[in-house]
Design a protein around this motif. Structure first.
Motif, PDB file in Angstrom:
ATOM      1  N   TRP A  13       0.853  -1.189   0.000  1.00 48.03           N
ATOM      2  CA  TRP A  13       0.000   0.000   0.000  1.00 48.03           C
ATOM      3  C   TRP A  13       0.886   1.235   0.000  1.00 48.03           C
ATOM      4  N   ARG A  14       0.617   2.154  -0.908  1.00 49.07           N
ATOM      5  CA  ARG A  14       1.335   3.431  -0.951  1.00 49.07           C
ATOM      6  C   ARG A  14       0.366   4.541  -0.550  1.00 49.07           C
ATOM      7  N   GLN A  15       0.464   4.902   0.688  1.00 44.22           N
ATOM      8  CA  GLN A  15      -0.461   5.880   1.260  1.00 44.22           C
ATOM      9  C   GLN A  15      -0.473   7.184   0.473  1.00 44.22           C
ATOM     10  N   GLU A  16       0.716   7.673   0.112  1.00 46.89           N
ATOM     11  CA  GLU A  16       0.800   8.981  -0.548  1.00 46.89           C
ATOM     12  C   GLU A  16       0.133   9.000  -1.924  1.00 46.89           C
ATOM     13  N   GLU A  17       0.065   7.844  -2.582  1.00 43.78           N
ATOM     14  CA  GLU A  17      -0.556   7.754  -3.908  1.00 43.78           C
ATOM     15  C   GLU A  17      -1.956   7.138  -3.851  1.00 43.78           C
ATOM     16  N   GLY A  18      -2.289   6.516  -2.745  1.00 39.45           N
ATOM     17  CA  GLY A  18      -3.594   5.878  -2.610  1.00 39.45           C
ATOM     18  C   GLY A  18      -3.756   4.664  -3.511  1.00 39.45           C
ATOM     19  N   ILE A  19      -2.647   3.951  -3.739  1.00 33.72           N
ATOM     20  CA  ILE A  19      -2.686   2.763  -4.596  1.00 33.72           C
ATOM     21  C   ILE A  19      -1.926   1.625  -3.930  1.00 33.72           C
ATOM     22  N   ILE A  20      -2.056   0.436  -4.509  1.00 33.70           N
ATOM     23  CA  ILE A  20      -1.271  -0.720  -4.116  1.00 33.70           C
ATOM     24  C   ILE A  20      -0.288  -0.965  -5.258  1.00 33.70           C
ATOM     25  N   ALA A  21       0.997  -1.074  -4.943  1.00 29.11           N
ATOM     26  CA  ALA A  21       2.018  -1.182  -5.990  1.00 29.11           C
ATOM     27  C   ALA A  21       2.895  -2.397  -5.757  1.00 29.11           C
ATOM     28  N   CYS A  22       3.251  -3.055  -6.854  1.00 21.66           N
ATOM     29  CA  CYS A  22       4.135  -4.208  -6.777  1.00 21.66           C
ATOM     30  C   CYS A  22       5.568  -3.751  -7.050  1.00 21.66           C
ATOM     31  N   PRO A  23       6.501  -4.081  -6.161  1.00 19.03           N
ATOM     32  CA  PRO A  23       7.878  -3.619  -6.319  1.00 19.03           C
ATOM     33  C   PRO A  23       8.662  -4.385  -7.392  1.00 19.03           C
ATOM     34  N   CYS A  24       8.131  -5.507  -7.854  1.00 20.97           N
ATOM     35  CA  CYS A  24       8.928  -6.355  -8.755  1.00 20.97           C
ATOM     36  C   CYS A  24       8.940  -5.869 -10.197  1.00 20.97           C
ATOM     37  N   HIS A  25       7.772  -5.632 -10.779  1.00 18.72           N
ATOM     38  CA  HIS A  25       7.725  -5.247 -12.199  1.00 18.72           C
ATOM     39  C   HIS A  25       6.825  -4.043 -12.426  1.00 18.72           C
ATOM     40  N   GLY A  26       6.414  -3.394 -11.351  1.00 17.08           N
ATOM     41  CA  GLY A  26       5.722  -2.109 -11.480  1.00 17.08           C
ATOM     42  C   GLY A  26       4.222  -2.131 -11.645  1.00 17.08           C
ATOM     43  N   SER A  27       3.576  -3.248 -11.460  1.00 19.49           N
ATOM     44  CA  SER A  27       2.107  -3.230 -11.555  1.00 19.49           C
ATOM     45  C   SER A  27       1.523  -2.343 -10.467  1.00 19.49           C
ATOM     46  N   LYS A  28       0.408  -1.703 -10.806  1.00 15.03           N
ATOM     47  CA  LYS A  28      -0.285  -0.847  -9.843  1.00 15.03           C
ATOM     48  C   LYS A  28      -1.744  -1.259  -9.801  1.00 15.03           C
ATOM     49  N   PHE A  29      -2.293  -1.201  -8.592  1.00 14.51           N
ATOM     50  CA  PHE A  29      -3.678  -1.619  -8.370  1.00 14.51           C
ATOM     51  C   PHE A  29      -4.413  -0.534  -7.591  1.00 14.51           C
ATOM     52  N   ALA A  30      -5.710  -0.413  -7.874  1.00 16.98           N
ATOM     53  CA  ALA A  30      -6.559   0.463  -7.069  1.00 16.98           C
ATOM     54  C   ALA A  30      -6.746  -0.155  -5.692  1.00 16.98           C
ATOM     55  N   ARG A  31      -7.260   0.602  -4.740  1.00 16.37           N
ATOM     56  CA  ARG A  31      -7.484   0.065  -3.395  1.00 16.37           C
ATOM     57  C   ARG A  31      -8.479  -1.092  -3.417  1.00 16.37           C
ATOM     58  N   THR A  32      -9.278  -1.192  -4.465  1.00 17.84           N
ATOM     59  CA  THR A  32     -10.226  -2.296  -4.626  1.00 17.84           C
ATOM     60  C   THR A  32      -9.567  -3.527  -5.247  1.00 17.84           C
ATOM     61  N   GLY A  33      -8.296  -3.386  -5.694  1.00 19.25           N
ATOM     62  CA  GLY A  33      -7.570  -4.497  -6.295  1.00 19.25           C
ATOM     63  C   GLY A  33      -7.582  -4.505  -7.809  1.00 19.25           C
ATOM     64  N   GLU A  34      -8.331  -3.604  -8.426  1.00 18.14           N
ATOM     65  CA  GLU A  34      -8.377  -3.554  -9.891  1.00 18.14           C
ATOM     66  C   GLU A  34      -7.032  -3.100 -10.443  1.00 18.14           C
ATOM     67  N   VAL A  35      -6.650  -3.637 -11.591  1.00 18.47           N
ATOM     68  CA  VAL A  35      -5.376  -3.284 -12.217  1.00 18.47           C
ATOM     69  C   VAL A  35      -5.434  -1.872 -12.782  1.00 18.47           C
ATOM     70  N   LEU A  36      -4.485  -1.042 -12.379  1.00 18.31           N
ATOM     71  CA  LEU A  36      -4.344   0.307 -12.934  1.00 18.31           C
ATOM     72  C   LEU A  36      -3.237   0.340 -13.979  1.00 18.31           C
ATOM     73  N   ALA A  37      -2.208  -0.501 -13.763  1.00 22.19           N
ATOM     74  CA  ALA A  37      -1.085  -0.569 -14.700  1.00 22.19           C
ATOM     75  C   ALA A  37      -0.472  -1.952 -14.609  1.00 22.19           C
TER      76      ALA A  37
END
Ligand code: FES
Length: 73
Positions: A13-37
């Motif tokens: 969880w990245r509080q400052e961005e309000g998203i969930i981010a994967c450190p390995c290959h850069g995927s980003k998810f909304a707080r609901t788990g939906e894929v943003l990137a």
């Protein structure tokens, strides 16, 4: 679940961005788990959660649930 749907790294969880981010290959998810990137091919898995009699939040990592299910605390 915090397990990334790409190759299984633990997303954070990245509080400052309000998203969930994967450190390995850069995927980003909304707080609901939906894929943003990507490269994650699908949302984070939603897991069954219950409130115990003692007031503890219990996560059943073996049971997935749909978007229609939620727990109010
Ligand atoms: Fe998360 Fe690859 S394991 S982006």
């Amino acid at each position: 679940s915090a397990v990334c749907s790409h190759l299984g790294c633990i997303a954070n969880w990245r509080q400052e961005e309000g998203i969930i981010a994967c450190p390995c290959h850069g995927s980003k998810f909304a707080r609901t788990g939906e894929v943003l990137a990507g490269p994650a091919p699908r949302p984070l898995q939603r897991l069954l959660m219950e409130l115990s009699e003692g007031g503890e939040l219990v996560v059943d990592k073996g049971t997935g649930v749909g978007e229609e299910q939620s727990l109010k605390v």
